[in-house]
Design an enzyme around this catalytic site. Structure first.
Site, PDB file in Angstrom:
ATOM      1  N   ARG A 151       0.801  -1.223   0.000  1.00  0.00           N
ATOM      2  CA  ARG A 151       0.000   0.000   0.000  1.00  0.00           C
ATOM      3  C   ARG A 151       0.838   1.280   0.000  1.00  0.00           C
ATOM      4  O   ARG A 151       0.335   2.365  -0.259  1.00  0.00           O
ATOM      5  CB  ARG A 151      -0.964  -0.019   1.210  1.00  0.00           C
ATOM      6  N   LYS A 166       8.619  -0.885   3.022  1.00  0.00           N
ATOM      7  CA  LYS A 166       7.872  -0.018   3.941  1.00  0.00           C
ATOM      8  C   LYS A 166       8.634   0.334   5.215  1.00  0.00           C
ATOM      9  O   LYS A 166       8.671   1.501   5.619  1.00  0.00           O
ATOM     10  CB  LYS A 166       6.547  -0.692   4.307  1.00  0.00           C
ATOM     11  N   THR A 179       2.049 -13.344   8.963  1.00  0.00           N
ATOM     12  CA  THR A 179       2.733 -13.004  10.210  1.00  0.00           C
ATOM     13  C   THR A 179       2.984 -14.238  11.080  1.00  0.00           C
ATOM     14  O   THR A 179       3.974 -14.299  11.807  1.00  0.00           O
ATOM     15  CB  THR A 179       1.906 -11.976  11.011  1.00  0.00           C
ATOM     16  N   ASN A 229      -6.690  -5.168  17.121  1.00  0.00           N
ATOM     17  CA  ASN A 229      -5.423  -5.801  17.479  1.00  0.00           C
ATOM     18  C   ASN A 229      -4.292  -4.897  17.008  1.00  0.00           C
ATOM     19  O   ASN A 229      -4.220  -4.555  15.833  1.00  0.00           O
ATOM     20  CB  ASN A 229      -5.345  -7.167  16.777  1.00  0.00           C
ATOM     21  N   LYS A 277      31.700  26.460   1.967  1.00  0.00           N
ATOM     22  CA  LYS A 277      31.898  25.017   1.824  1.00  0.00           C
ATOM     23  C   LYS A 277      33.309  24.677   2.263  1.00  0.00           C
ATOM     24  O   LYS A 277      34.249  25.361   1.853  1.00  0.00           O
ATOM     25  CB  LYS A 277      31.696  24.600   0.367  1.00  0.00           C
ATOM     26  N   TYR A 290      31.112  33.943  -1.546  1.00  0.00           N
ATOM     27  CA  TYR A 290      31.276  32.492  -1.574  1.00  0.00           C
ATOM     28  C   TYR A 290      32.675  32.140  -1.117  1.00  0.00           C
ATOM     29  O   TYR A 290      33.661  32.570  -1.727  1.00  0.00           O
ATOM     30  CB  TYR A 290      31.048  31.917  -2.988  1.00  0.00           C
ATOM     31  N   ASN A 306      38.207  40.448   8.425  1.00  0.00           N
ATOM     32  CA  ASN A 306      36.955  40.817   7.792  1.00  0.00           C
ATOM     33  C   ASN A 306      37.083  40.615   6.292  1.00  0.00           C
ATOM     34  O   ASN A 306      37.987  41.156   5.662  1.00  0.00           O
ATOM     35  CB  ASN A 306      36.620  42.281   8.107  1.00  0.00           C
TER      36      ASN A 306
HETATM   37  C1  UD1 Z   1      -1.623  -7.181  11.214  1.00  0.00           C
HETATM   38  C2  UD1 Z   1      -2.545  -8.099  12.032  1.00  0.00           C
HETATM   39  C3  UD1 Z   1      -3.819  -7.343  12.395  1.00  0.00           C
HETATM   40  C4  UD1 Z   1      -3.454  -6.072  13.154  1.00  0.00           C
HETATM   41  C5  UD1 Z   1      -2.440  -5.223  12.381  1.00  0.00           C
HETATM   42  C6  UD1 Z   1      -1.927  -4.110  13.283  1.00  0.00           C
HETATM   43  C7  UD1 Z   1      -2.137 -10.380  11.258  1.00  0.00           C
HETATM   44  C8  UD1 Z   1      -2.671 -11.520  10.434  1.00  0.00           C
HETATM   45  N1  UD1 Z   1      -2.867  -9.264  11.256  1.00  0.00           N
HETATM   46  O1  UD1 Z   1      -2.305  -6.847  10.011  1.00  0.00           O
HETATM   47  O2  UD1 Z   1      -4.648  -8.164  13.194  1.00  0.00           O
HETATM   48  O3  UD1 Z   1      -4.627  -5.317  13.398  1.00  0.00           O
HETATM   49  O4  UD1 Z   1      -1.301  -6.018  11.980  1.00  0.00           O
HETATM   50  O5  UD1 Z   1      -1.081  -3.227  12.624  1.00  0.00           O
HETATM   51  O6  UD1 Z   1      -1.107 -10.515  11.875  1.00  0.00           O
HETATM   52  N2  UD1 Z   1       5.113  -9.350   7.924  1.00  0.00           N
HETATM   53  C9  UD1 Z   1       6.077 -10.332   7.839  1.00  0.00           C
HETATM   54  N3  UD1 Z   1       5.820 -11.428   7.073  1.00  0.00           N
HETATM   55  C10 UD1 Z   1       4.649 -11.594   6.409  1.00  0.00           C
HETATM   56  C11 UD1 Z   1       3.669 -10.585   6.509  1.00  0.00           C
HETATM   57  C12 UD1 Z   1       3.925  -9.475   7.293  1.00  0.00           C
HETATM   58  O7  UD1 Z   1       7.154 -10.211   8.432  1.00  0.00           O
HETATM   59  O8  UD1 Z   1       4.500 -12.606   5.739  1.00  0.00           O
HETATM   60  C13 UD1 Z   1       5.391  -8.159   8.739  1.00  0.00           C
HETATM   61  C14 UD1 Z   1       5.268  -6.864   7.966  1.00  0.00           C
HETATM   62  O9  UD1 Z   1       6.524  -6.463   7.432  1.00  0.00           O
HETATM   63  C15 UD1 Z   1       4.789  -5.885   9.024  1.00  0.00           C
HETATM   64  C16 UD1 Z   1       4.017  -6.758  10.001  1.00  0.00           C
HETATM   65  O10 UD1 Z   1       4.431  -8.094   9.749  1.00  0.00           O
HETATM   66  O11 UD1 Z   1       5.872  -5.277   9.704  1.00  0.00           O
HETATM   67  C17 UD1 Z   1       2.515  -6.633   9.830  1.00  0.00           C
HETATM   68  O12 UD1 Z   1       2.166  -6.998   8.518  1.00  0.00           O
HETATM   69  P1  UD1 Z   1       1.000  -6.285   7.733  1.00  0.00           P
HETATM   70  O13 UD1 Z   1       0.884  -6.937   6.405  1.00  0.00           O
HETATM   71  O14 UD1 Z   1       1.166  -4.827   7.766  1.00  0.00           O
HETATM   72  O15 UD1 Z   1      -0.237  -6.750   8.633  1.00  0.00           O
HETATM   73  P2  UD1 Z   1      -1.652  -6.064   8.746  1.00  0.00           P
HETATM   74  O16 UD1 Z   1      -2.461  -6.399   7.558  1.00  0.00           O
HETATM   75  O17 UD1 Z   1      -1.477  -4.624   9.062  1.00  0.00           O
HETATM   76 CA    CA Z   2       0.298  -3.184   9.143  1.00  0.00          CA
END
Ligand code: UD1
Ligand code: CA
Length: 473
Positions: free
Chosen positions: A18, A25, A84, A176, A357, A372, A383
């Site tokens: 996004r 990101k 995650t 969450n 510089k 400069y 001066n």
């Molecule tokens: C996640 C939570 C959601 C919560 C939100 C809060 C899950 C399934 N959902 O959603 O409940 O409300 O965060 O901000 O956990 N990442 C990895 N590997 C992956 C996917 C993501 O390391 O395969 C990392 C991303 O880099 C990021 C973090 O996990 O730092 C969260 O991932 P993101 O895709 O932003 O999760 P959300 O959809 O925001």
């Molecule tokens: Ca997120």
């Protein structure tokens, strides 16, 4: 002191679709620090015995940024299984097999969360002897977040992601935050059981909560008081919001530490900037990088300082400066441009429309107007006349100019480098200094002035100038 029973897992493998960016990101910045940099700084404050970062998307860029900030961190590569839950599963595999303490999971895209809040989450988790404790928040607009589903008794039941939620679940305003404390054994037991059967086809960490609850373990969700603290950064709108919020916190902290900040809304201060008591920051000012401003100095209005050091009681007005060191009581601007390697001594002056510089200007020396100076050293109490330019570049090489102490150079000079002007020397107005000037000498470029009497009446007859000349005669 290190907490031997604490590990932190930082999730940083996601792409951040996004953001619509070539840059991953977690490497976007607020307050002069990457998002993941803020998260690491909070993690460090918890003094855990292990910190693990999970990486995948743009792995090398993320690894190099993170290892600069935390050299002893452990990196784990996420495999092809998305989500995650999978990220935490591979991280857990990298912990020593006999580690049976608590595991804090934080997202690399939640930069505003502070260590105090996280520490109380850990304390509550331990007090309740829970399997999992998550940080939640009540938000006016919960769009995009996973929702906290509680049973009729108000006990945490499970988390449902936005994309999997029913209409009723979407109306839940408790979200969450993506920040949790787990008992390590609970993750080891439950993560292998999590499936990819959901709208996104990912292994959700959030499913562990429901699984633990079904298994009869203690799980709870603690709402944070300030919802903004757990705001995730998923797009550029949220990036700007987080940036503004972090700036508000930083400005307020310095105000409470004795800094006058006239207009917090137009003052931007990076996280690593240091300000002393009785510093005054005027509107439209950005203090960036490792800038340090000493007691009593005034900076602004409309000034940008990057990695600068400003001495006690100095004044820097409407100036753009990078890697410059300004001495105590010195004055800079308005409208000065200080490039890297500028050193201005105590009580010195770099004035209006002056660019410098790689130049050192000694104690009490002044370059007041329209000049400069490049690759130049000026001694003490000298001066440099208005409109002086150092010709430091011959098209191939850069050369140095040396001006001694107690020197007085005339207006509109050119110092053709390499050249040296000795102590106590003078130069006349309009001098092109091509040869060294000995101490105490007056250097002038002789180009006698010739007056052609009556030229205007003869060549510009009928003009206002000619009439004025006639009237004067
Ligand atoms: C996640 C939570 C959601 C919560 C939100 C809060 C899950 C399934 N959902 O959603 O409940 O409300 O965060 O901000 O956990 N990442 C990895 N590997 C992956 C996917 C993501 O390391 O395969 C990392 C991303 O880099 C990021 C973090 O996990 O730092 C969260 O991932 P993101 O895709 O932003 O999760 P959300 O959809 O925001
Ligand atoms: Ca997120």
């Amino acid at each position: 002191m290190t907490d031997q029973n604490l590990a932190v897992i930082v999730l940083a493998a996601g792409q951040g679709t996004r953001m619509k960016s070539a840059r991953p990101k977690v490497l976007h910045s607020i307050a002069g620090r990457t998002l993941v940099g803020h998260v690491l700084s909070t993690a460090r404050d918890l003094a855990p015995s292990h910190v693990i970062a999970v990486v995948r998307h743009e792995r090398d860029a993320v690894v190099s940024t993170i290892s600069e900030l935390m050299p002893d961190i452990l990196f784990v590569d996420q495999d092809d299984i998305p989500g995650t839950g999978r990220a935490v599963e591979v991280a857990i595999g990298a912990l020593p097999a006999d580690f049976d303490g608590d595991v804090v999971v934080v997202s690399g895209d939640v930069p505003l969360l502070d260590a105090t809040t996280l520490a109380s989450l850990i304390a509550e988790h331990r007090r309740a002897d829970a399997s999992a404790t998550l940080l939640s928040a009540i938000l006016d607009d919960a769009t995009g977040y996973g929702r906290v589903v509680r049973d009729s008794a108000g006990v945490l039941d499970r988390i449902v992601e936005q994309k999997d939620a029913t209409q009723t679940e979407l109306e839940i305003t408790e979200i969450n935050s993506g920040t949790y404390v787990f008992r390590a054994s609970a993750l080891r037991e439950q993560l292998p059981l999590v499936t990819l059967a959901n709208a996104q086809g990912e292994k959700y960490l959030t499913d562990v909560i429901g699984l633990l609850r079904s298994a009869g373990s203690t799980v709870s969700a603690l709402p944070v008081r300030d919802g903004w603290m757990v705001a995730g950064v998923n797009d550029r709108v949220q990036l700007a919001e987080a940036s503004r919020r972090m700036n508000e916190l930083i400005v307020r902290r310095w105000q409470l530490d004795g800094v006058t900040i006239t207009d917090p809304a137009t003052t931007w201060i990076d996280a690593d900037v240091v300000l002393a008591e009785d510093v005054e920051v005027l509107p439209g000012t950005q203090l960036k990088g490792a800038t340090l401003v000493q007691r009593g100095a005034t900076v602004g209005p409309d000034t940008t300082l990057v990695d600068c050091e400003i001495g006690e009681n100095a004044t820097v007005k409407r100036t753009d400066a990078t890697l410059a060191v300004i001495g105590a009581g010195a004055s800079v601007g308005p409208f000065a441009y200080l490039r890297p390697g500028t050193y201005l001594g105590a009580d010195g002056k770099i004035g209006t429309f002056v660019e410098t510089k790689n130049s050192t200007i000694g104690t009490g020396s002044k370059v007041p107007h329209l000049s400069y100076l490049g690759d130049t050293t000026v001694g003490e109490h000298s001066n440099v006349g208005a409109g002086t330019i150092t010709a430091n570049y011959d098209g191939v090489n850069k050369s140095a100019t040396v001006v001694g102490s107690h020197v007085r150079t005339g207006s509109h000079n050119v110092f053709v480098a390499p050249v040296t002007i000795g102590d106590g020397a003078y130069t006349g107005a309009g001098t092109v200094v091509r040869k060294d000037v000995p101490a105490g000498a007056l250097a002038i470029t002789v180009a006698p002035q010739r007056n052609m009497e009556g030229w205007v009446q003869a060549n510009r007859a009928g003009t206002a100038a000619a009439r004025a000349a006639e009237a004067a005669e």
